[in-house]
Design an enzyme around this catalytic site. Structure first.
Site, short mmCIF file in Angstrom:
data_model
loop_
_atom_site.label_atom_id
_atom_site.label_comp_id
_atom_site.label_asym_id
_atom_site.label_seq_id
_atom_site.Cartn_x
_atom_site.Cartn_y
_atom_site.Cartn_z
N TYR A 170 2.35 2.01 -5.73
CA TYR A 170 3.70 2.29 -4.81
C TYR A 170 4.82 2.31 -5.83
O TYR A 170 5.18 1.77 -6.62
CB TYR A 170 3.77 1.46 -3.47
CG TYR A 170 2.56 0.94 -3.18
CD1 TYR A 170 1.88 1.60 -2.37
CD2 TYR A 170 2.53 -0.65 -3.05
CE1 TYR A 170 0.57 1.15 -1.61
CE2 TYR A 170 1.30 -1.05 -2.40
CZ TYR A 170 0.35 -0.36 -1.80
OH TYR A 170 -0.65 -0.72 -0.95
N ASN A 212 -4.88 -7.58 -2.05
CA ASN A 212 -4.67 -6.16 -2.13
C ASN A 212 -4.07 -5.93 -3.49
O ASN A 212 -3.03 -6.43 -3.78
CB ASN A 212 -4.12 -5.28 -1.02
CG ASN A 212 -4.27 -3.99 -1.13
OD1 ASN A 212 -5.32 -3.42 -1.11
ND2 ASN A 212 -3.16 -3.35 -1.11
N ASP A 218 8.85 13.67 -5.04
CA ASP A 218 7.32 13.24 -5.11
C ASP A 218 6.53 14.21 -5.59
O ASP A 218 6.84 15.47 -5.88
CB ASP A 218 6.96 12.81 -3.57
CG ASP A 218 6.28 11.58 -3.67
OD1 ASP A 218 5.27 11.36 -4.44
OD2 ASP A 218 6.79 10.44 -2.96
N GLU A 230 -9.80 -4.66 -5.59
CA GLU A 230 -9.70 -3.73 -6.70
C GLU A 230 -9.98 -4.16 -8.15
O GLU A 230 -10.57 -3.80 -8.97
CB GLU A 230 -8.34 -3.42 -6.60
CG GLU A 230 -7.85 -2.32 -5.59
CD GLU A 230 -7.59 -2.99 -4.33
OE1 GLU A 230 -7.38 -2.33 -3.42
OE2 GLU A 230 -7.62 -4.21 -4.05
#
Length: 486
Positions: free
Chosen positions: A177, A173, A286, A237
């Site tokens: 992040y 994966n 954020d 990906e």
């Protein structure tokens, strides 16, 4: 002479931006503590260029930022003139037509040859490993990590491409992040509950094993975008990146963990997560425009750091929209439209408003065919991968341009009887959602702003919207300057 797309690395993309007048270099010293954030935010909101800060006052390398801040630059990154072109390529592959004559056969062979270029290519040596720091030599302070907002918990690395493997299946994966720097060799891993890397870590902890992790910073722009794409867990990906590039992505083995990383990255961090270990992470300003609270997250122990000889550090600013993630979000919206239409054929088009940070609101147009068709589409969207996190869905008729927010608002404000056309439900919401009364789940609404008819209980006769006669429009167009207007 620099080559064209696909860009071999970040350096080539920056050179292309420079040639296109889409890059500004800041030669004056600039502080990564808040100052870079303020400069970038002003630049984004003015529709300005990508930036390279040549002399950050912390770290020993330049900072590249705002690379995806406009749809134009994001399209450049993906090698297209318009983001819809990528979606059209995907649509042609996932829903091919039967060949007709030699031209059809040729097109079919072309599609197969295109797919052969997709798998990543393993290489033995790589630019990202020109300089190696191991053990006590590792010092994350070499990186000009940013503190973006005054109350952030410290330094963050915001464009680290995180690589993990499922401990049992070996499935790779790649995720994007945020990474809080706890010390010179530890990072907080803010991977959210709905992410695939979280599932990998959960399996490793159940088995009582360390989870190897590798983080690449400053990959080529297609790989960087692919890390942000909401792909299903069974799609690699790097296969997706190879498809977008039309050329295989070169990968190299890490030096200390059993993972592979993009060979042409600028910086690679290698390490592991200890089972059961957590440290407080946050607060962090954020992309929602609010600080996310302090929570416990896993800790990455960095045992090896490799770089190019002259690395460039890539990052991104998070804030209340508009911000650089506009380009990334719009790319995802357009690229995944054909796949979404295969899952939900009722959809004509959709829009993910930046003001809704790409998951709070979805505007969808449909070609309405039967009673409560809009409600059927709402339910389908709430079952469609990460669109399941959407809080508000607005359904309009197919003659409404979903990207024209004034027109959408006109329909949503005027075409709705809230007793009949508002669907309220509950379900999962984004990890970062601060409005839900319970973390991870909350209330959702679907708004049916389509025309209603007798089969839906509306018997008044839906009125016609006023439209000017085409001949009058043409006549006024022709004589516009006669009226004294420019």
């Amino acid at each position: 002479m620099a080559r064209g797309f696909p860009y071999a690395d970040l350096n080539e993309f920056l050179a292309a931006l420079q040639r296109a007048g889409e890059l500004h270099r800041v030669s004056a010293p600039v502080d990564p503590h808040l100052e870079i954030s303020e400069i970038v935010t002003r630049t984004v909101r003015a529709g300005g260029p990508a930036l390279v800060f040549d002399r950050p006052t912390r770290g020993d390398m330049p900072v590249a930022i705002n690379l995806f801040g406009t749809e134009k630059r994001t399209a450049m990154a993906l090698g297209v003139s318009h983001l819809d072109e990528v979606g059209e390529r995907i649509g042609a592959l996932v829903k091919p037509e039967l060949p007709v004559g030699w031209a059809g056969i040729r097109d079919g062979i072309g599609k197969l040859l295109q797919l052969k270029a997709v798998p990543p290519k393993h290489v033995k040596t790589a630019p990202c490993q020109e300089v190696v720091y191991k053990g006590d030599q590792v010092d994350l302070n070499r990186l000009p990590g940013l503190q973006i907002w005054p109350d952030d918990g410290g330094i963050y690395h915001n464009f680290g491409l995180t690589h993990t493997k499922h401990p049992e299946t070996g499935k790779r994966n790649l995720g994007l992040y945020r990474l809080q720097q706890h010390s010179h060799n530890t990072l907080g891993m803010h991977w959210q509950i709905h992410k695939d890397s979280t599932a990998h870590h959960a399996v490793a902890e159940r088995l009582g094993q360390r989870l190897p992790v590798a983080i690449a910073i400053g990959a080529d722009p297609v790989v960087s975008y692919s890390a942000s794409a909401p792909l299903p867990s069974d799609i690699d990906e790097y296969l997706f990146a190879g498809f977008l590039r039309g050329e295989r992505v070169e990968m190299v083995d890490c030096l200390t963990v059993p993972l592979q990383v993009p060979a042409n990255a600028q910086i690679v961090l290698e390490g592991y997560l200890e089972p059961g270990e957590r440290l407080p992470e946050g607060p962090f300003g954020d992309h929602t425009g609010f600080y996310t609270p302090v929570e416990d997250f896993p800790v990455l122990h960095v045992e090896c750091m490799t770089t190019r000889k002259q690395p460039i550090y890539h990052s991104i600013i998070t804030s209340k929209p508009p911000q650089e993630d506009l380009g990334l979000g719009k790319a995802t919206e357009r690229i995944f439209l054909p796949l979404l239409k295969i899952m939900i054929p009722d959809i004509v088009d959709y829009d993910l408003p930046a003001a809704g940070v790409f998951h709070n609101c979805v505007i969808v147009s449909i070609r309405k065919r039967y009673p409560k068709h809009a409600q059927k589409v709402m339910s389908a969207i709430w079952g469609a991968h990460l669109l399941s996190l959407s809080k508000l869905i607005v359904i309009v008729d197919d003659d409404c341009d979903v990207h024209d927010y004034a027109e959408v608002a006109f329909r949503a404000f005027g075409n709705v009887d809230y007793k009949h056309d508002l669907l309220l439900t509950e379900g999962p919401v984004d990890h970062l959602d601060h409005a839900s009364y319970q973390q991870f789940w909350g209330g959702k609404a679907g708004l049916d702003a389509t025309r209603k008819g007798p089969t839906e209980g509306y018997h008044r006769g839906w009125p016609e919207e006023m439209v000017m006669s085409p001949d009058v429009v043409a006549r006024v167009d022709k004589r516009w300057r006669e009226y004294g207007f420019k």
